[in-house]
Design an enzyme around this catalytic site. Structure first.
Site, short mmCIF file in Angstrom:
data_model
loop_
_atom_site.label_atom_id
_atom_site.label_comp_id
_atom_site.label_asym_id
_atom_site.label_seq_id
_atom_site.Cartn_x
_atom_site.Cartn_y
_atom_site.Cartn_z
N THR A 101 0.80 -1.23 0.00
CA THR A 101 0.00 0.00 0.00
C THR A 101 0.83 1.28 0.00
O THR A 101 0.32 2.35 -0.25
CB THR A 101 -0.92 0.04 1.23
OG1 THR A 101 -0.15 -0.31 2.38
CG2 THR A 101 -2.06 -0.93 1.09
N HIS A 151 6.82 -0.14 7.14
CA HIS A 151 6.94 0.65 8.36
C HIS A 151 7.13 -0.26 9.55
O HIS A 151 7.28 -1.48 9.43
CB HIS A 151 5.76 1.60 8.53
CG HIS A 151 4.43 0.91 8.49
ND1 HIS A 151 3.99 0.11 9.51
CD2 HIS A 151 3.46 0.89 7.53
CE1 HIS A 151 2.81 -0.36 9.19
NE2 HIS A 151 2.46 0.08 8.00
N HIS A 193 5.27 -3.55 9.93
CA HIS A 193 5.77 -4.66 9.13
C HIS A 193 7.06 -5.22 9.70
O HIS A 193 7.39 -6.38 9.52
CB HIS A 193 6.11 -4.20 7.70
CG HIS A 193 4.94 -3.68 6.94
ND1 HIS A 193 4.88 -2.40 6.48
CD2 HIS A 193 3.80 -4.29 6.55
CE1 HIS A 193 3.73 -2.23 5.83
NE2 HIS A 193 3.06 -3.35 5.87
N LYS A 225 -10.46 -1.47 9.41
CA LYS A 225 -10.44 -0.13 8.84
C LYS A 225 -11.83 0.48 8.95
O LYS A 225 -12.83 -0.21 8.80
CB LYS A 225 -10.06 -0.18 7.36
CG LYS A 225 -8.69 -0.76 7.09
CD LYS A 225 -7.62 0.26 7.40
CE LYS A 225 -6.23 -0.27 7.10
NZ LYS A 225 -5.94 -1.55 7.76
N ARG A 250 -9.94 1.83 1.63
CA ARG A 250 -8.64 2.33 1.24
C ARG A 250 -8.67 2.95 -0.15
O ARG A 250 -9.49 2.58 -0.97
CB ARG A 250 -7.63 1.19 1.22
CG ARG A 250 -7.14 0.84 2.60
CD ARG A 250 -5.99 -0.09 2.47
NE ARG A 250 -5.57 -0.56 3.78
CZ ARG A 250 -4.69 -1.53 3.94
NH1 ARG A 250 -4.19 -2.12 2.88
NH2 ARG A 250 -4.32 -1.90 5.14
N GLN A 254 -7.22 -13.78 0.04
CA GLN A 254 -6.13 -14.15 0.93
C GLN A 254 -6.20 -15.63 1.28
O GLN A 254 -5.18 -16.30 1.38
CB GLN A 254 -6.16 -13.30 2.21
CG GLN A 254 -4.98 -13.64 3.12
CD GLN A 254 -4.78 -12.64 4.23
OE1 GLN A 254 -5.22 -11.50 4.16
NE2 GLN A 254 -4.11 -13.06 5.29
N ASP A 293 -4.30 -9.02 13.68
CA ASP A 293 -5.48 -8.53 12.96
C ASP A 293 -5.80 -9.42 11.76
O ASP A 293 -6.88 -9.33 11.18
CB ASP A 293 -5.27 -7.07 12.51
CG ASP A 293 -3.99 -6.89 11.73
OD1 ASP A 293 -3.09 -7.75 11.83
OD2 ASP A 293 -3.89 -5.90 11.00
N LYS A 316 -1.69 1.95 18.64
CA LYS A 316 -0.76 1.36 17.68
C LYS A 316 0.58 2.04 17.76
O LYS A 316 0.67 3.25 17.82
CB LYS A 316 -1.32 1.56 16.26
CG LYS A 316 -1.91 0.31 15.69
CD LYS A 316 -2.15 0.47 14.20
CE LYS A 316 -3.02 -0.69 13.72
NZ LYS A 316 -3.46 -0.51 12.34
N LYS A 350 3.36 5.15 15.04
CA LYS A 350 2.72 6.32 14.44
C LYS A 350 3.23 7.55 15.17
O LYS A 350 3.33 7.57 16.38
CB LYS A 350 1.20 6.26 14.64
CG LYS A 350 0.55 5.12 13.90
CD LYS A 350 0.14 5.54 12.52
CE LYS A 350 -0.57 4.41 11.83
NZ LYS A 350 -0.34 4.35 10.41
N THR A 351 3.54 8.56 14.42
CA THR A 351 3.87 9.82 15.04
C THR A 351 2.99 10.88 14.41
O THR A 351 2.21 10.58 13.51
CB THR A 351 5.34 10.23 14.77
OG1 THR A 351 5.48 10.49 13.38
CG2 THR A 351 6.30 9.15 15.19
#
Length: 413
Positions: A41, A46, A49, A83, A87, A173, A194, A230, A233-234
């Site tokens: 994506t 990040h 992953h 989500k 997306r 999947q 998840d 999570k 994340k910043t």
RNA sequence: GGGAGGUUUCCCGAGUGGCCAAAGGGGACAGACUGUAAAUCUGUUGUCUAUGACUUCGAUGGUUCGAAUCCAUCACCUCCCA
């Protein structure tokens, strides 16, 4: 220590379809193929992953065979799991580009090659599939009733609705697993917690289609803070593994500033530091944890960016927060004579020019709040200006808040 | 296809003709305290040549001295019935 036990003690394992069987598979066999999927994506992996990569690496070190699956096809749909919004749809070209970027980053942790780890792209087997054929072969095995009760669709059913497009994600999947089971004898799918619904459905599909129940799934703890948020994340967005998107220094600082409550947990999850050694760190309390945080930040930076960059980041952090300030690795802005008016430049303009404030107004507020220092002198007046002569050694250091330093140098035109 | 409701500043969410640059919360930034942590307290959070001016409340037009608020058209979203 056996692999399974180690994974468990590190707190990695969240759920497992059949603990005994998986344990047996991992500990009493070698070269076991297993797969983890990544949807392409973005053009960089990040921190989220990263945990999966580390797991792949651990498994590989224990003698197993990782299959990194790039979701060239599934990314075209977008996983709706957890989500609230659909997306953004990506084009084929974007996805291919992203997949290529992943490949490069994964190489740092996983060794690819013959008989080692392989990388596959589900576009290769999903795209050629004809719709009718897919419905008849795969679709028949799924009950909509059951899918609707799945936890992973919950937020979407209560909120903005789920499109048919996304509803199919789970089937695709699941089919991936079946395909790899057939093609590569892959009996184990791993993923973040998840992914649990998607994984068990894959194992289920194999059971129905192949009539075998030797396909297993296991999920790993999601990286969350002690407050349940999570991690990774910043305010600026995700913490990326790509040094262009998140510099090694920022990456280092992210981990250096981790909550006390999370240091040990993260160290167990993400580093290769032995559990014995971690047990020693675990005894430390209060400010002693700072050294542990530093270790953690260093280790992780080294894993992602290499020892050299980790060393640099560590040095930079030490010089900024330690005794003396070294301007070596600071972000820098260059000024020329033309930037000055009658030899002066207003502090407001200067702050904006350096990107420390997005507008004059913000700069003004920062100064009024006492957040700006130039060469260690607090600026109190918003109308203050800096004279060219202040650049004695050709540079001045602006400090915003406690942690942000910025160097300004003046160049001869 | 029919019906109902929605779209507000970074996010959530109040506001239904002037007192609205717009409550409250979250987040973020800064200050104090500290350990480059957390928690807590304080301040700031549209822009500017700044006690004022300008731009903003899905888009475009209109009504009005005056619109985030009323009307019309369009776009998007959600829900209910088929």
């Amino acid at each position: 220590m056996q692999l399974f036990e180690e994974l468990k003690q590190r707190g990695l394992i969240a759920q497992c379809t059949n603990e005994e069987k998986v344990c047996d598979l991992l500990d009493n066999h070698t070269g076991v193929p297993f797969y983890i999927g990544f949807d392409a994506t973005a053009d960089s992996l990040h921190v989220g992953h990263f945990l999966q990569l580390v797991v792949m690496s651990r498994m590989q070190k224990a003698g197993h065979k990782p299959i990194a699956l790039i979701g060239g096809a599934t990314t075209m749909i977008g996983d709706p799991t957890g989500k609230t919004d659909m997306r953004k749809m990506l084009t084929r070209e974007e996805i291919d580009h992203n997949a290529e970027c992943f490949r490069v980053q994964m190489r740092r942790l996983v060794e690819f090659g013959e008989e080692k780890a392989v990388m596959v792209n589900n576009a290769d087997w999903i795209l050629p599939f004809n719709y009718m054929q897919f419905l008849r072969e795969v679709g028949v095995h799924f009950s909509v009733n059951r899918m609707l009760t799945a936890e992973c669709f919950k937020s979407r059913l209560e909120g903005k609705g789920l499109s048919f497009l996304e509803f199919n994600y789970m089937l695709l999947q699941s089919y991936d697993f079946l395909h790899l089971y057939r093609a590569m004898d892959c009996k184990l799918e791993l993923g973040g917690d998840d992914q649990w619904s998607n994984i068990i459905n894959g194992a289920d599909l194999i059971r129905r289609v192949e009539g075998k129940d030797d396909a297993y799934g296991m999920t790993f703890t999601l990286l969350t803070t002690s407050e349940g948020k999570k991690m990774g994340k910043t305010e600026k967005g995700a913490v990326w593994l790509d040094p262009e998107k998140t510099s090694p220094y920022e990456f280092f600082q992210y981990w250096r500033n981790i909550n006390d409550a999370d240091v040990i947990k993260v160290m167990k999850l993400l580093t290769f530091i032995s559990l014995d050694e971690i047990a020693q760190y675990e005894k430390r309390e209060g400010s002693e944890l700072n050294a542990v945080k530093e270790k953690l930040a260093y280790e992780l930076t080294a894993m992602v960016h290499g020892a050299e960059d980790a060393e640099k980041a560590l040095e930079a952090a030490k010089s900024v927060f330690g005794v003396g300030i070294s301007s070596e690795n600071m972000p820098t802005t260059e000024l020329t004579h033309a930037d000055f008016e009658a030899g002066n430049i207003g502090v407001l303009q200067l702050l904006v020019k350096c990107g420390l404030a997005s507008s004059n107004g913000e700069a003004r507020k920062l100064i009024m709040g006492g957040g700006i220092s130039v060469d260690n002198e607090k600026i109190a007046d918003t109308k203050a200006s800096i004279h060219e002569n202040s650049f004695e050694n050709g540079e001045i250091i602006i400090k915003k808040g406690k942690k942000t330093f910025h160097k300004v140098i003046k160049t001869e035109d």
